[in-house]
Design a protein around this motif. Structure first.
Motif: not given
Ligand code: CUA
Length: 169
Positions: A152-154, A150, A115, A158, A161
């Motif tokens: 970072e693609y999670c 966030c 993340h 996403h 977040m």
């Molecule tokens: Cu956690 Cu994108």
């Protein structure tokens, strides 16, 4: 199809350069196991609460007595949430309130995937990787409400977040 001799030569140089950089990257990342320099402390992502800063009662804003820092903010990321623990009334903390001029260290880890943790509009920006503790220090001088994002693609949640930091006078 006819190809010009120089065309072939340049394709070869292009392909060769790509291969060269992939090999350099491969040696660094997989053979030497290189990590970003800030990720020096290892942690078991299955049991982050075994680590003092990430015990339920130590999450969120913690005042630091003495030393260089004023506050530490401990955070555990997971899809798709930032866990800052609970306040005195037992409510889940969604906003961290910090007095202006404070020197703060954000310290975090993640229970699942990679993340991001960026306090948009400040220099606080770090990547949270499973198995590692990451830290970033900033001085928050300007009052206002900052969004934690966030980057970072999670996964599917996403874009939801987020959390907030309020810097008050
Ligand atoms: Cu956690 Cu994108």
């Amino acid at each position: 199809m006819h190809m010009h001799r120089l065309e072939k030569l340049w394709m070869f140089i292009g392909g060769g350069t790509l291969l060269f950089f992939l090999i350099v990257l491969g040696i660094g990342a997989f053979i030497q196991g290189a990590q970003p320099p800030s990720c020096l402390t290892v942690i078991d992502p299955q049991r982050v609460e075994a680590h003092d800063p990430f015990k339920e009662e130590n999450l969120g804003l913690q005042e630091v007595e003495g030393g260089d820092l004023d506050y530490v903010v401990n955070v555990v990321a997971s899809a798709f949430n930032y866990d800052f623990g609970k306040d005195e009334e037992g409510n889940v903390v969604r906003k961290i309130r910090i007095p202006a001029g404070s020197k703060v260290m954000f310290q975090g880890t993640t229970k699942d995937v990679v993340h991001g943790f960026q306090v948009a509009g400040t220099n606080a920006n770090m990547m949270l990787e499973p198995g590692y503790i990451n830290q970033v220090e900033v001085t928050l001088d300007n009052p206002g409400v900052y969004t934690i994002v966030c980057n970072e693609y999670c996964g599917t949640g996403h874009q939801f977040m987020t959390a907030q930091v309020e810097v008050y006078e």
